[in-house]
Design a protein around this motif. Structure first.
Motif, PDB file in Angstrom:
ATOM      1  N   ASP A 123     -71.733 -71.842 -73.962  1.00 15.81           N
ATOM      2  CA  ASP A 123     -71.423 -72.019 -75.455  1.00 15.81           C
ATOM      3  C   ASP A 123     -70.239 -73.211 -75.708  1.00 15.81           C
ATOM      4  N   HIS A 135     -71.011 -76.820 -77.506  1.00 12.05           N
ATOM      5  CA  HIS A 135     -70.041 -77.374 -78.813  1.00 12.05           C
ATOM      6  C   HIS A 135     -69.884 -78.849 -78.470  1.00 12.05           C
ATOM      7  N   HIS A 169     -77.518 -74.884 -82.243  1.00  9.01           N
ATOM      8  CA  HIS A 169     -76.711 -73.668 -82.748  1.00  9.01           C
ATOM      9  C   HIS A 169     -77.379 -73.157 -83.831  1.00  9.01           C
ATOM     10  N   HIS A 223     -75.071 -65.322 -78.346  1.00  5.36           N
ATOM     11  CA  HIS A 223     -74.724 -66.744 -78.917  1.00  5.36           C
ATOM     12  C   HIS A 223     -74.735 -67.754 -77.672  1.00  5.36           C
ATOM     13  N   ASN A 237     -77.503 -70.353 -76.579  1.00  8.36           N
ATOM     14  CA  ASN A 237     -77.329 -71.892 -76.494  1.00  8.36           C
ATOM     15  C   ASN A 237     -77.366 -72.399 -75.183  1.00  8.36           C
TER      16      ASN A 237
HETATM   17 ZN   LIG Z   1     -71.258 -71.746 -80.378  1.00  7.27          ZN
END
Ligand SMILES: [Zn+2]
Length: 399
Positions: free
Chosen positions: A210, A214, A279, A293, A297
């Motif tokens: 994750d 980002h 996202h 999450h 991703n």
């Molecule tokens: Zn995230």
């Protein structure tokens, strides 16, 4: 996406980018140990705090020694530990009740992304008692200073301790959406690697991916600043250096610390430069099926990078060369493809599947609509996609 909408999205993003230097972004002050919270509270004359966490943290006794310190110093604390992954509006309200009933003066959020999401939304509801969570959806609907908010990440991934976003689920519609406001940026972040030593391998891997998502989405987007570019590069470098080691040697202090800082830098990068469609789709899958999450991703990231194709070769090649994934003499295309191949390798090594299982065809229309709403016009992605194009991506990522 049609030309008119493209112009609208890009103009919106351009305005947002030009505005960056004028907006009240803050970076939380860093503390390196949980125990440092006590003198901080004392210096602010705070005697009653609300701790937002989850059952996992409680079961692992991660807070025990900290709570002892609070007890010994007559600090009153009230714990809300019912946070679930993808926290709901009902939970925000429940935690707010606890805070108000006990006249707390500050919030300490301990956990992965979810307790922090919940704590931020709760803080917002405390300073905006007349505005419902639903009405806070989107950008800048709070505009009021929150009570002291100290964020203590126990996973190295979300970067939530640096961000202005809180992601909440409306359980009546399964809609998962972000609330974004500068006031939601925590005042302090405690980067204490000891809290991450007991993370299970699967959480280490998915939250680490994750953080990578980002850093990469911020880096390939059109709203980079020199600062966020540096932050993304440093985050990717640290993830390349430490994530696999954390997975193999969970007790390694150096690697755990490296990943905490990586996630933190990636958080700073995407707070200003945004994430992207990866996202938006992951949020829709979390809202609909509770798919974690980071897992969503991790799977979607390389598939989207391939889809963006030559548009992002140059930028991915920079990341690949800095990390040593590609060689200096490699062409942009070769280096970019090596970077994507590295992501697939990392996923395979850490037992993350190639496709998302459990997506039902009948839900795709609605999820694509949510992803479209979230992503357009806000996210400065390398290639714009409308709802129809996003729908196609669900078919690419599903099993
Ligand atoms: Zn995230």
């Amino acid at each position: 996406m049609n030309l008119f909408k493209r112009i609208y999205c890009r103009s919106f993003q351009f305005v947002m980018k030009v505005a960056i230097p004028f907006l009240p972004y803050r970076i939380p002050k860093i503390l390196n140990q949980l125990e440092e919270i006590l003198p901080l509270l004392k210096s602010k004359k705070i005697t009653r705090i609300c701790i937002i966490t989850d059952q996992g943290i409680q079961k692992n006794h991660l807070l025990d020694s900290f709570l002892n310190v609070l007890d010994e110093n007559n600090m009153e604390y009230y714990i809300y530990d019912k946070t679930i992954p993808n926290p709901t509006i009902e939970q925000v309200e429940e935690a707010r009740e606890l805070y108000l009933q006990n006249q707390c003066q500050g919030i300490v959020a301990v956990g992965g992304g979810s307790p922090m999401d919940l704590a931020k939304a709760m803080g917002a509801r405390i300073v905006r008692p007349k505005k419902s969570v639903q009405k806070m959806k989107g950008l800048l609907h709070i505009r009021k200073k929150l009570p002291l908010l100290i964020a203590v990440p126990t996973t190295a991934g979300t970067g939530s301790e640096t961000t202005l976003a809180s992601v909440i689920v409306d359980s009546s519609t399964h809609h998962k959406y972000p609330i974004n406001d500068f006031s939601l940026i925590p005042h302090y972040a405690v980067l204490d690697y000891r809290l991450t030593l007991t993370l299970p391998a699967q959480i280490t891997s998915t939250t680490g991916m994750d953080a990578l998502t980002h850093a990469v989405e911020a880096f390939i987007g059109k709203s980079r600043t020199p600062q966020t570019k540096r932050m993304s590069i440093e985050a990717v470098r640290l993830i390349h250096k430490h994530l696999k080691n954390c997975y193999d040697n969970p007790q390694s202090a150096e690697d755990r610390r490296g990943m905490l800082y990586a996630a933190h830098y990636a958080g700073i990068a995407f707070t200003k430069s945004y994430v992207g469609y990866i996202h938006a789709i992951a949020h829709s899958l979390g809202g609909q099926y509770h798919i974690p999450h980071g897992l969503a991703n991790a799977i979607i990231l390389p598939i989207f990078l391939e889809e963006y194709g030559h548009k992002i070769y140059k930028r991915l090649s920079i990341l690949a060369k800095i990390c040593g994934i590609a060689e200096e003499r490699d062409s942009k295309e070769v280096a970019a493809k090596k970077f994507i191949a590295w992501i697939y390798e990392m996923n395979a090594y850490m037992n993350i599947p190639n496709k998302v299982s459990g997506i039902r065809e009948e839900d795709i229309e609605k999820m694509a609509q949510y992803a479209n709403q979230e992503g357009n016009p806000l996210y400065p992605v390398p290639i714009l996609m409308d709802k129809k194009q996003l729908k196609k991506m669900y078919y690419k990522v599903m099993e």
